[in-house]
Design a protein around this motif. Structure first.
Motif, PDB file in Angstrom:
ATOM      1  N   PRO A 508      38.790 -20.648  13.940  1.00 19.66           N
ATOM      2  CA  PRO A 508      38.751 -19.388  13.722  1.00 19.66           C
ATOM      3  C   PRO A 508      38.626 -19.235  12.095  1.00 19.66           C
ATOM      4  CG  PRO A 508      40.978 -20.324  14.415  1.00 19.66           C
ATOM      5  CD  PRO A 508      39.967 -21.264  14.803  1.00 19.66           C
ATOM      6  N   ILE A 509      39.092 -20.163  11.418  1.00 20.23           N
ATOM      7  CA  ILE A 509      39.000 -19.901  10.127  1.00 20.23           C
ATOM      8  C   ILE A 509      37.632 -19.627   9.576  1.00 20.23           C
ATOM      9  CG2 ILE A 509      39.428 -21.127   7.606  1.00 20.23           C
ATOM     10  CD1 ILE A 509      41.771 -20.604   8.994  1.00 20.23           C
ATOM     11  N   TRP A 518      42.971 -14.856   8.269  1.00 23.49           N
ATOM     12  CA  TRP A 518      43.277 -15.868   8.872  1.00 23.49           C
ATOM     13  C   TRP A 518      44.189 -16.897   7.974  1.00 23.49           C
ATOM     14  CZ3 TRP A 518      43.397 -16.620  14.012  1.00 23.49           C
ATOM     15  CH2 TRP A 518      42.838 -15.732  14.584  1.00 23.49           C
ATOM     16  N   LEU A 519      43.746 -17.199   6.824  1.00 26.84           N
ATOM     17  CA  LEU A 519      44.542 -18.029   6.123  1.00 26.84           C
ATOM     18  C   LEU A 519      46.014 -17.505   5.579  1.00 26.84           C
ATOM     19  CD1 LEU A 519      42.062 -18.866   3.358  1.00 26.84           C
ATOM     20  CD2 LEU A 519      42.687 -20.019   5.402  1.00 26.84           C
ATOM     21  N   LYS A 520      46.359 -16.087   5.545  1.00 30.22           N
ATOM     22  CA  LYS A 520      47.836 -15.658   5.427  1.00 30.22           C
ATOM     23  C   LYS A 520      48.409 -15.772   6.537  1.00 30.22           C
ATOM     24  CE  LYS A 520      46.204 -12.491   1.789  1.00 30.22           C
ATOM     25  NZ  LYS A 520      45.882 -10.701   1.824  1.00 30.22           N
ATOM     26  N   PHE A 522      47.858 -18.008   8.993  1.00 31.14           N
ATOM     27  CA  PHE A 522      48.315 -19.716   9.137  1.00 31.14           C
ATOM     28  C   PHE A 522      49.719 -19.703   8.386  1.00 31.14           C
ATOM     29  CE2 PHE A 522      44.772 -22.376  11.100  1.00 31.14           C
ATOM     30  CZ  PHE A 522      44.658 -21.499  11.837  1.00 31.14           C
ATOM     31  N   ASP A 523      49.391 -19.215   7.189  1.00 27.31           N
ATOM     32  CA  ASP A 523      50.732 -19.424   6.040  1.00 27.31           C
ATOM     33  C   ASP A 523      51.932 -18.965   6.631  1.00 27.31           C
ATOM     34  OD1 ASP A 523      49.261 -20.970   4.426  1.00 27.31           O
ATOM     35  OD2 ASP A 523      48.959 -19.295   3.015  1.00 27.31           O
ATOM     36  N   ALA A 524      51.852 -17.824   7.453  1.00 27.47           N
ATOM     37  CA  ALA A 524      53.130 -17.118   7.846  1.00 27.47           C
ATOM     38  C   ALA A 524      53.847 -17.816   9.196  1.00 27.47           C
ATOM     39  CB  ALA A 524      52.725 -15.631   8.382  1.00 27.47           C
ATOM     40  N   MET A 525      53.076 -19.027   9.497  1.00 28.59           N
ATOM     41  CA  MET A 525      53.633 -19.654  10.723  1.00 28.59           C
ATOM     42  C   MET A 525      54.298 -20.807  10.256  1.00 28.59           C
ATOM     43  SD  MET A 525      50.763 -19.386  13.774  1.00 28.59           S
ATOM     44  CE  MET A 525      50.305 -17.820  14.615  1.00 28.59           C
ATOM     45  N   GLU A 537      37.172 -26.571   9.822  1.00 25.87           N
ATOM     46  CA  GLU A 537      38.083 -25.837   8.503  1.00 25.87           C
ATOM     47  C   GLU A 537      39.192 -25.509   9.039  1.00 25.87           C
ATOM     48  OE1 GLU A 537      36.900 -22.348   5.147  1.00 25.87           O
ATOM     49  OE2 GLU A 537      35.489 -23.085   6.642  1.00 25.87           O
ATOM     50  N   ALA A 538      39.283 -25.060  10.372  1.00 24.07           N
ATOM     51  CA  ALA A 538      40.804 -24.784  10.877  1.00 24.07           C
ATOM     52  C   ALA A 538      41.746 -26.100  10.734  1.00 24.07           C
ATOM     53  CB  ALA A 538      40.747 -24.177  12.160  1.00 24.07           C
TER      54      ALA A 538
END
Length: 822
Positions: A508-509, A518-520, A522-525, A537-538
């Motif tokens: 997905p990235i 998507w990067l944000k 991911f960071d929130a998880m 890349e994901a």
């Protein structure tokens, strides 16, 4: 059965030499290296063939290229895959199967398999996400740490604290086993939303056929008199389909290509029609209006095969039924839809010549036939305005309509219109044109849409969750366009943001729009786990990466659309410590405490997928597959919805009018059911940089005047094949295609480096001049990952703005600006 033939070539060992073809008349002793030593000065000494032991296994490509999981043979020497050769499966009539056109990407699978980017061991992030710092850990530690975190999160926040996300990166049966673990965990689904508009409009119109989800199976296009390539570029994105286009042309078909870009498909066509992006529905409407004007309205087809005569209430847009008149119980089997005939309303199946035009009153209820609603929508447009809006001259529209009505006409479409937020306007327009003129439900007339019109084989059934019905089920689904809002706000539409994600067969990235979101997210998880064959890349932004066995390193069943059910054989041992999806999910499932639900082995599971009544009816069984490897389970005749395959819509008819239509996901958006019930046209959300025909340019156009799209190309399937040296030699780096007029206006030329940007992000990339690109457009090949660009990323440019009717990835609905960097 023709499917028996592959068994004579599979899993056998033979002697082969590097000089076999040239050695034609050489003796077996020479080939085996048993001849006497060559005398001094003998020129053949250095060229003497070397004995090579080789094993051959039946295999299949993974598909996901709008192809068919093309069958092939892999050749093994010294425990390594050394060659791939095309399979030669036969149709039941003895002819070659049209679904086995192995392409350059299929042959490049050897390089992918042995790529340095293969993930060989379980990896754990050691630094910041995306920094590339990893430590190798054991499978036991990876499984233990991942499942311990999942348990902790689910105990604290509930089952949906863990989410699973998959894409279309594999068409193999074992990948479905992941659904078993997800169901047992009650985990949330993060749904990618590519192609939803194109797929759902087809389902709204013709339902899901028993053998093909789309309208005409691909091989039927060879029967067309006129083939309209509209919204797809098969020479790039449907490589293995294009031979059917060529065959249609050889059979005498006229080929018309409608596309904003002059593609290779356009170059091969008899007529190329450049069109303004996102106006396909208007062109279809213009062709329909001309067809009606010139007497090509197929009244009998409209009356009997479509919802044209069904009476629609003015008050609520629903069909008038017997229950509205007090003559049947609502929703009962007797509650027939009514049509108008002989001055009265009668049940649709009791009428022989129902009205399809006009307005009526039935017992005080104002109604009109559904076809009248469509006509009213079409007649809101005049041909001159359509020509202006589409940028297609009126004389060309007249010519297209004349060709369309000159014989059996067929649309080969794809997901080009789908990638604008107003994509349903295009598809609904095409289907309305087919309905009006009766160009459907016939061999050689209708529509095919990429992999949506590929064969759907009976007998191969996903049994991964069959025994869990009533026991366990996945949690709720959050679609990608709203996933990031959920992660940012913590709550959305009654759902709570997940704390962890398991991502498989997708990237997905890169492949989803608006990469920065998507990067944000991911960071929130707290934890992201990616299972993949490669360091995608994901995977680079994950906390754990689990190595997946390549398709040649495991036994499997190919479920990718193909008339053959295929058993693919493990040819070599997995690289490093890679495991198949079945083994990975089994290990995770047991560690989660579901030991009693993960007791079967791989063979038992695969056998269960082909052990059912439908399989038995077509001679399919696990034992037969082990012997034959590929078994045709599909009807011999090309399948056409409405002709050989029944229409499975709610009404049993082609539906250009969608009664009571609801959004794909109701998340509280504004919804106009009456507008969405029948064809209409409105501009896309962002990709409308000019004021035309009374439709104002969007506000963003003042700052961002250029339309950006990402074009599919023959060198990739999404981000697959980025790690093939052979393909990279042909296509070594990304570039942006710029029309020479735009290049002059922006002061750039071939080879210059430009920065393309908007409020969401930017990409720095080289320029290639291409007069085939429409002025005002910039085109970059889809699928390049972060490391391919000079700076930035093309996925940072796209947006998740979506239409109320669909949860959809609208990659093309995007405006940008460009400036020269060097």
């Amino acid at each position: 059965m023709a499917g028996n033939e592959p068994s004579t070539l599979t899993r056998r060992t033979f002697l082969q030499t590097t000089a076999f073809a040239a050695a034609g008349a050489a003796s077996l002793a020479t080939l085996a290296g048993c001849s006497q030593p060559a005398s001094e000065g003998d020129a053949s000494k250095e060229d003497a063939p070397v004995e090579v032991a080789e094993e051959v296994y039946f295999q299949s490509c993974m598909g996901n290229c709008s192809g068919w999981g093309c069958p092939c043979y892999v050749h093994v020497r010294d425990g390594k895959i050394a060659n791939i050769t095309r399979a030669k499966l036969k149709c039941p009539d003895g002819s070659d199967s049209p679904y086995q056109e192995t392409c350059l990407k299929g042959y490049a699978n050897i390089e992918r398999m042995y790529s340095p980017t293969r993930v060989l061991y379980p990896m754990k992030r050691a630094g910041e996400r995306g920094a590339g710092d990893w430590e190798r850990i054991s499978w036991d530690d990876a499984v233990s740490e991942i499942t311990a975190k999942w348990k902790e999160l689910q105990e604290q926040y509930g089952p949906e604290a863990v989410a699973f996300m998959s894409g279309s990166g594999s068409g193999m049966a074992t990948i479905s086993y992941t659904g078993r673990l997800q169901a047992l965990m009650g985990a949330m689904t993060i749904a990618p939303c590519y192609d939803n508009t194109g797929m759902n409009v087809q389902m709204n119109h013709g339902g899901l056929g028993a053998y093909t989800i789309g309208h005409n199976e691909h091989r039927d296009m060879v029967n067309a008199n006129n083939l309209f390539i509209w919204g797809t570029n098969p020479t790039e994105s449907n490589i293995v389909d294009y031979h059917l286009v060529s065959q249609a042309k050889e059979n005498g078909a006229k080929v018309i290509c409608i596309d904003p870009i002059y593609t290779t498909s356009a170059a091969k066509a008899d007529i190329y029609v450049p069109i303004r992006p996102a106006t396909d529905g208007l062109l279809a409407a213009g062709m329909a209006l001309i067809s009606i004007r010139d007497g090509h309205e197929d009244v009998a087809h409209l009356q009997t095969m479509t919802v044209a005569p069904f009476l629609v209430k003015d008050s609520d847009g629903l069909y008038l039924r017997l229950s509205d008149l007090g003559q049947a119980e609502p929703l009962s089997e007797e509650d027939r839809v009514l049509v108008y005939e002989g001055g009265e309303a009668v049940a649709f199946d009791a009428a022989s010549n129902p009205e399809i035009r006009g307005s009526f009153e039935v017992e005080g209820v104002a109604v009109k036939p559904a076809y009248q609603i469509l006509l009213d929508r079409l007649n809101e447009w005049d041909l001159d305005t359509i020509a202006e809006m589409t940028d297609v001259p009126l004389e060309t529209i007249e010519e297209l309509a004349a060709i369309w009505n000159s014989g059996l006409s067929y649309i080969f479409t794809g997901f080009g219109p789908d990638h604008y937020a107003n994509g349903q306007c295009g598809y609904d327009g095409m289907f309305a044109l087919m309905d009006i003129t009766g160009q459907e439900a016939k061999h050689g007339a209708g529509c095919s849409c990429t992999d949506f019109s590929a064969p759907n084989t009976p007998g191969l059934v996903n049994t991964a969750t069959a025994d869990l019905v009533g026991v366990a089920a996945p949690g709720r689904t959050i679609h990608a366009p709203h996933f990031h809002q959920l992660m940012e706000d913590g709550e959305f539409a009654g759902m709570t943001a997940p704390k962890a994600a398991y991502i498989y067969i997708c990237n997905p990235i890169t492949n989803e729009p608006d990469r920065q979101k998507w990067l944000k997210s991911f960071d929130a998880m707290e934890m992201v786990v990616v299972s993949d064959m490669f360091m995608s890349e994901a995977a680079q932004y994950a906390d754990y990466v689990l190595p997946v066995a390549f398709l040649y390193e495991r036994d499997d069943l190919s479920s990718t659309s193909n008339p053959f059910v295929k058993y693919t054989q493990k040819a070599v041992e997995p690289a490093g410590e890679a495991k198949g999806d079945f083994e990975i999910i089994t290990a995770l499932g047991k560690a989660m405490g579901f030991e009693d639900y993960f007791t079967q082995d791989l063979t038992t599971f695969l056998a269960s997928c082909v052990t059912n009544d439908a399989a038995a009816a077509v001679g399919l069984s696990w034992e037969a597959l082990q012997e034959q490897h590929a078994i045709w389970t599909y009807p011999e005749e090309p399948q056409v919805v409405g002709l050989t395959d029944i229409i499975l819509s709610a009404t049993g008819r082609f539906e250009f009018y969608h009664e009571g239509i609801q959004p794909m996901a109701n998340v509280g958006q504004e919804w106009d059911m009456l507008k969405e019930s029948c064809w209409f046209w409105e501009p896309p959300i962002e990709a409308w940089p000019e004021t035309i025909g009374g439709f104002e340019a969007v506000d963003e156009a003042e700052k961002y005047p250029l339309l950006f799209i990402s074009e599919r190309c023959k060198f990739k399937t999404h981000t697959m094949f980025n790690n093939s040296p052979m393909i990279l030699e042909l296509d070594p780096e990304p570039y942006v295609k710029v029309n020479p007029k735009d290049a002059e206006a922006y002061g750039v030329t071939e080879g210059d480096v430009v920065r393309i940007e908007n409020d969401r992000g930017y990409v720095v990339i080289k320029v290639v001049l291409n007069a085939g690109v429409r002025p005002g457009m910039l085109v970059i090949d889809h699928g390049w990952e972060r490391d391919g660009y000079i700076d930035g990323h093309y996925s940072d440019l796209s947006t998740y703005e979506t239409w109320p009717r669909f949860e959809q990835d609208n990659w093309f609905d995007c405006l940008v600006q460009m400036e020269k960097v060097q």
